[in-house]
Design a protein around this motif. Structure first.
Motif, PDB file in Angstrom:
ATOM      1  N   GLU A 185       0.823  -1.204   0.000  1.00 53.74           N
ATOM      2  CA  GLU A 185       0.000   0.000   0.000  1.00 53.74           C
ATOM      3  C   GLU A 185       0.863   1.262   0.000  1.00 53.74           C
ATOM      4  OE1 GLU A 185      -2.826  -0.134   3.181  1.00 53.74           O
ATOM      5  OE2 GLU A 185      -3.969  -1.809   2.304  1.00 53.74           O
ATOM      6  N   LEU A 186       2.047   1.200   0.625  1.00 54.37           N
ATOM      7  CA  LEU A 186       2.937   2.358   0.669  1.00 54.37           C
ATOM      8  C   LEU A 186       3.450   2.715  -0.723  1.00 54.37           C
ATOM      9  CD1 LEU A 186       4.579   4.424   2.371  1.00 54.37           C
ATOM     10  CD2 LEU A 186       6.387   2.691   2.513  1.00 54.37           C
ATOM     11  N   ARG A 187       3.858   1.708  -1.494  1.00 51.14           N
ATOM     12  CA  ARG A 187       4.424   1.944  -2.826  1.00 51.14           C
ATOM     13  C   ARG A 187       3.385   1.933  -3.936  1.00 51.14           C
ATOM     14  NH1 ARG A 187       8.566   4.242  -0.598  1.00 51.14           N
ATOM     15  NH2 ARG A 187      10.118   2.836   0.320  1.00 51.14           N
ATOM     16  N   GLY A 188       2.183   1.441  -3.637  1.00 53.42           N
ATOM     17  CA  GLY A 188       1.147   1.397  -4.658  1.00 53.42           C
ATOM     18  C   GLY A 188       1.448   0.418  -5.774  1.00 53.42           C
ATOM     19  N   GLY A 189       2.088  -0.694  -5.447  1.00 53.37           N
ATOM     20  CA  GLY A 189       2.430  -1.696  -6.462  1.00 53.37           C
ATOM     21  C   GLY A 189       2.903  -2.973  -5.813  1.00 53.37           C
ATOM     22  N   PHE A 190       3.141  -3.981  -6.639  1.00 50.33           N
ATOM     23  CA  PHE A 190       3.633  -5.251  -6.123  1.00 50.33           C
ATOM     24  C   PHE A 190       5.113  -5.133  -5.788  1.00 50.33           C
ATOM     25  CE2 PHE A 190      -0.116  -6.654  -8.517  1.00 50.33           C
ATOM     26  CZ  PHE A 190      -0.713  -7.458  -7.563  1.00 50.33           C
ATOM     27  N   ARG A 191       5.497  -5.702  -4.654  1.00 51.32           N
ATOM     28  CA  ARG A 191       6.876  -5.694  -4.211  1.00 51.32           C
ATOM     29  C   ARG A 191       7.243  -7.069  -3.671  1.00 51.32           C
ATOM     30  NH1 ARG A 191       6.652  -1.771  -6.713  1.00 51.32           N
ATOM     31  NH2 ARG A 191       7.447   0.346  -6.250  1.00 51.32           N
TER      32      ARG A 191
END
Length: 460
Positions: A185-191
């Motif tokens: 949620e912090l980066r707005g993408g898959f990590r």
């Protein structure tokens, strides 16, 4: 092969195909004639198997039908034993105990000769490279199974700590690490989060906003779509947005990087991003394609990185950095002539002194004082002291601007201090802070992360 075994094999083949499959394909996989196939299909249907279809249209097996179990073959027993041993040694405590329970249950119903085969130690799974983990993998597995969000305290490879809320998608068990794939949620993408870098984790009451299977499909779509054996990037320069003419034959020649995302190839990857010329990445696997005759013809050492630039082949990270700086002078990654002495000194000090000294030190071996003269680097302490003194209050290792020597040295210092190979010192940390956040370095890191994920989960 008995008729019962043939029917069982056919049933297994049908189970592997989720969509209708032609009789010709089934017959070829089963190693029988088309006429025998039609007769066997009829026999299975007569036993209650819900096989839909007919000659000319194809067949599909509806779920829910089970034949009485047939006994494992000796090779199947070996495969089962080896797999359960791996789970028993390379996962968390709960999963390991479950694997041992399965082995005991299977062994209890096997005939004596097959039980002996299962308990044979002809093939064993050794202990893997285990990093200490603050969070039990069982907690991560529980979040996956319950489809709940996770709150993580995470430290990245640069040592930066962040608080994350993630939607777990998959947990990968690899030889050297465990990796959680999740939407962040912090980066707005898959990590991808290495388990040994998760400092704390808590399962949250909120359920995932979408089914995990849907998230799995979305995550897989973010992995690089190109073949892992040849990924082409067209790169723009990070430090200068002007177009660079590449008109000569040398500059327009194909540029190929042979690497693995978990290797020293990351140094050259960063260097290629700095020079701004389009290049192709060919990812090699340790022990297989890296040792294949095709690659050994490029680098007989069977190691990465290496580059091919037209007819030129260059190996060794320091040599490649020096070559690329000369081959692409417009990128300004070699210093002015008056600073070339420092430039070459620290390029080869990094390769010839810093790396071997740090490698030997982390293995617990250092030359004794009376042996130091026999080693080019002398001693680990002297190497670090010499470099520390040079970097005091310096932004660049040679001259007044960024060069290929900074790519090489900053890469080694960052990796060495992160892994504990190199002692952390204020001058080292101040030096790399000026360089490892450059746009080219960031792009190389992001591309390497995607390549790592693609390689890790390519069979998933």
């Amino acid at each position: 092969m008995s008729r019962a075994e043939r029917l069982f094999d056919l049933l297994q083949i049908l189970r592997r195909h989720r969509r209708p499959v032609s009789g010709a394909v089934l017959a070829r996989e089963a190693g029988i004639s088309l006429r025998t196939l039609y007769r066997d299909i009829g026999s299975l249907q007569g036993m209650g198997a819900q096989i839909e279809g007919e000659p000319g249209l194809g067949y599909v097996l509806k779920p829910g039908f089970l034949l009485p179990p047939l006994m494992f073959s000796a090779q199947e027993i070996e495969a089962l034993s080896l797999g359960l041993q791996w789970v028993g040694r390379r996962t968390d405590a709960d999963m390991g105990q479950a694997a041992r329970n399965v082995m005991a249950k299977v062994a209890a119903v096997l005939p004596a000769e097959l039980r002996e085969r299962m308990e044979d130690d002809a093939m064993i799974v050794g202990h893997g490279w285990e990093r200490p983990q603050a969070v039990d993998l069982a907690l991560l597995r529980r979040a996956l199974n319950e489809s709940r969000k996770l709150s993580l305290a995470y430290t990245d490879e640069k040592g930066a700590s962040t608080a994350r809320v993630v939607w777990p998608v998959s947990l990968g068990f690899f030889e050297s690490t465990r990796v959680l794939a999740a939407w962040c949620e912090l980066r707005g993408g898959f990590r991808h989060f290495r388990a040994d870098r998760i400092e704390a984790a808590e399962i949250l009451p909120e359920r995932l906003p979408r089914p995990r299977r849907q998230l799995m499909k979305e995550w897989r779509n973010t992995l690089l779509p190109e073949s892992d054996s040849g990924v082409r990037y067209s790169i723009s320069r990070s430090h200068d947005t002007r177009e660079i003419p590449m008109s000569t034959d040398t500059k327009s020649a194909d540029l190929v990087l042979y690497t693995n995302p978990q290797s020293r190839g990351g140094i050259v990857h960063w260097m290629l991003e700095e020079i701004g010329c389009p290049y192709t990445i060919k990812v090699l696997e340790y022990g297989t394609t890296m040792k294949a005759p095709e690659y050994l013809a490029i680098n007989p050492m069977g190691k990465v990185p290496a580059i091919r630039h037209g007819n030129a082949i260059v190996t060794e990270a320091a040599a490649i950095c020096a070559y690329l700086a000369d081959a692409f002078p417009e990128a300004c990654l070699a210093p002015a002539p008056e600073h070339r002495g420092d430039y070459y000194r620290w390029l080869f000090f990094t390769a010839g002194c810093l790396e071997p000294a740090a490698s030997n030190h982390v293995l617990g071996w250092n030359p004794s004082p009376d042996m130091e003269a026999r080693f080019g680097y002398g001693s680990y302490g002297r190497v670090l002291d010499t470099l520390d003194a040079w970097l005091q209050d310096r932004t660049y290792v040679a001259g007044d601007r960024f060069t290929a020597a900074d790519v090489l040295l900053a890469s080694h210092l960052q990796w060495g201090m992160t892994t504990g190979m190199i002692e952390k010192r204020r001058a080292f940390e101040a030096y790399i802070a000026n360089h490892v956040t450059r746009p080219a370095a960031t792009r190389a890191d992001e591309q390497a992360e995607k390549l790592s994920a693609q390689q890790a989960w390519k069979a998933a």
